[in-house]
Design a protein around this motif. Sequence first.
Motif, PDB file in Angstrom:
ATOM      1  N   UNK A 264       0.827  -1.083  -0.100  1.00  0.00           N
ATOM      2  CA  UNK A 264      -0.036   0.082   0.037  1.00  0.00           C
ATOM      3  C   UNK A 264       1.097   1.115   0.032  1.00  0.00           C
ATOM      4  N   UNK A 265       0.288   2.224  -0.778  1.00  0.00           N
ATOM      5  CA  UNK A 265       1.137   3.592  -0.688  1.00  0.00           C
ATOM      6  C   UNK A 265       0.270   4.733  -0.690  1.00  0.00           C
ATOM      7  N   UNK A 266       0.412   5.829   0.112  1.00  0.00           N
ATOM      8  CA  UNK A 266      -0.691   6.861   0.334  1.00  0.00           C
ATOM      9  C   UNK A 266       0.194   8.134   0.394  1.00  0.00           C
ATOM     10  N   UNK A 267      -0.265   9.074  -0.488  1.00  0.00           N
ATOM     11  CA  UNK A 267       0.437  10.509  -0.596  1.00  0.00           C
ATOM     12  C   UNK A 267      -0.437  11.433  -0.062  1.00  0.00           C
ATOM     13  N   UNK A 268       0.075  12.391   0.890  1.00  0.00           N
ATOM     14  CA  UNK A 268      -0.640  13.340   1.800  1.00  0.00           C
ATOM     15  C   UNK A 268      -0.548  14.584   1.327  1.00  0.00           C
ATOM     16  N   UNK A 269      -1.346  15.378   1.148  1.00  0.00           N
ATOM     17  CA  UNK A 269      -1.311  17.000   1.198  1.00  0.00           C
ATOM     18  C   UNK A 269      -1.503  17.729   2.562  1.00  0.00           C
ATOM     19  N   UNK A 270      -0.731  18.973   2.302  1.00  0.00           N
ATOM     20  CA  UNK A 270      -0.522  19.668   3.447  1.00  0.00           C
ATOM     21  C   UNK A 270      -0.661  21.200   2.990  1.00  0.00           C
ATOM     22  N   UNK A 271      -1.059  22.002   3.896  1.00  0.00           N
ATOM     23  CA  UNK A 271      -1.167  23.457   3.469  1.00  0.00           C
ATOM     24  C   UNK A 271       0.378  24.025   3.514  1.00  0.00           C
ATOM     25  N   UNK A 272       0.653  25.159   2.449  1.00  0.00           N
ATOM     26  CA  UNK A 272       1.725  25.746   2.439  1.00  0.00           C
ATOM     27  C   UNK A 272       1.683  27.016   3.287  1.00  0.00           C
TER      28      UNK A 272
ATOM     29  N   UNK B 251       9.882  23.395   7.104  1.00  0.00           N
ATOM     30  CA  UNK B 251       9.268  24.575   7.904  1.00  0.00           C
ATOM     31  C   UNK B 251       8.352  25.438   7.178  1.00  0.00           C
ATOM     32  N   UNK B 252       8.366  25.458   5.769  1.00  0.00           N
ATOM     33  CA  UNK B 252       7.340  26.162   5.203  1.00  0.00           C
ATOM     34  C   UNK B 252       5.973  25.551   4.810  1.00  0.00           C
ATOM     35  N   UNK B 253       5.825  24.194   5.494  1.00  0.00           N
ATOM     36  CA  UNK B 253       4.723  23.474   5.349  1.00  0.00           C
ATOM     37  C   UNK B 253       3.862  23.104   6.564  1.00  0.00           C
ATOM     38  N   UNK B 254       2.831  23.446   6.864  1.00  0.00           N
ATOM     39  CA  UNK B 254       1.809  23.322   7.984  1.00  0.00           C
ATOM     40  C   UNK B 254       1.683  21.817   7.979  1.00  0.00           C
ATOM     41  N   UNK B 255       2.104  20.925   9.235  1.00  0.00           N
ATOM     42  CA  UNK B 255       1.880  19.502   9.494  1.00  0.00           C
ATOM     43  C   UNK B 255       0.380  19.060   9.735  1.00  0.00           C
ATOM     44  N   UNK B 256      -0.399  19.527   8.777  1.00  0.00           N
ATOM     45  CA  UNK B 256      -1.769  19.157   8.833  1.00  0.00           C
ATOM     46  C   UNK B 256      -2.415  18.700   7.815  1.00  0.00           C
ATOM     47  N   UNK B 257      -2.949  17.494   7.592  1.00  0.00           N
ATOM     48  CA  UNK B 257      -3.024  16.724   6.489  1.00  0.00           C
ATOM     49  C   UNK B 257      -4.755  17.214   5.997  1.00  0.00           C
ATOM     50  N   UNK B 258      -4.662  17.867   4.671  1.00  0.00           N
ATOM     51  CA  UNK B 258      -6.007  18.196   3.834  1.00  0.00           C
ATOM     52  C   UNK B 258      -6.352  17.384   2.851  1.00  0.00           C
TER      53      UNK B 258
END
Length: 348
Positions: free
Chosen positions: A205-213, A283-290
């Motif tokens: 299994x492989x999952x990619x996650x997106x985060x706010x910049x 540091x430029x990315x917020x560690x919150x999955x969206x």
Amino acid sequence: MRVAVIGGGVVGLSTTLGLVGLGADVTCYERGDPMGERSAGETRIFRLAHAYPDMVDLAARARRAFTGWSERAGVPMIEDVGTVVSGAGTDEWVAAMAAAGAGHEVVEAGSPLLRLPTDRFAGPALVDPAGGVIRVDRVTAFLTAAVGNRVRRAHVYGIEETGDRVTVSADGGPEHVDAVVLCAGAGTSPLAATAGIYTPPALEHHVRFSFPVRPGAPGPLQCWITKDEPSTYQHTSQHTPHPGTWTVGAQVAGPAVAWEAGPEAAERASREVVTDYVARHLPAIEPRVVGRLYCTHNPDLGDGFRFVRRGRVLAVYGENLFKFAPLLGTMIARAVADGTTPTEAGDR
């Protein structure tokens, strides 16, 4: 010539388009929505950068083919933001780019040529200016329109060659054709076995996650491939799927993503690893999955593509195939018409 293409992902649709261009009577079988499984999602990374000169050359040929698609569609298929490769083994990729005559730069962290969400990595880094973001939505719209009604919504459960014909057993009844191209992603191995062909069956299994910049990040951010990151991730692939969002996929080690673990457990483990990576290194990315994108992956295959032919059946398999899709479609279509087997390419 009647041809059945089994699998309606980007390679299957590209092959269907290539066969139409050669005048074949072709049907593409897809059990779900076209481009709905391994080819799903908003975007992919494009790069010339590879570890071997022949792969760099093939990627350059694919880039020209994407340009042809863009001209036909009237919209660019690739956003030209560049791709960066850093970490262990980067020197090998640099050597391959140089041997292939591909434009590139070698820079250290902090270089003005880098537009990344961090400078926290050990240099040097390879800058591939021909890299960028493939717009999957545009590719999907172009291919589905180009192949038209040649996609048949059906599950294929067997392939059998008898004499000078091949029988494709599928929902709605069998079809007898002159040749079959099998490019069904995760479904390739069991279907290939019905035709007496072996392809590697392992899946994970492989999952990619997106985060706010975060505000103030340099832009537009380049795609970024990191190699041999510490601890539980060996490398990552990162890019901008759309403005204000950053996607990270990590190669998660261990049994957490094994097929037997199941998709839900694998997603939980991957989310923990990737979010931790973002918090520690970006540091430029917020560690919150969206957002997230799930797919399957074959851990036994390297980056590239391979072919196996038995009689009138040609099986195609590999990993990270999207960036080669328009070239693969042309290669496979010609091989079907000639009864030949294309040359494989990939990690040794």
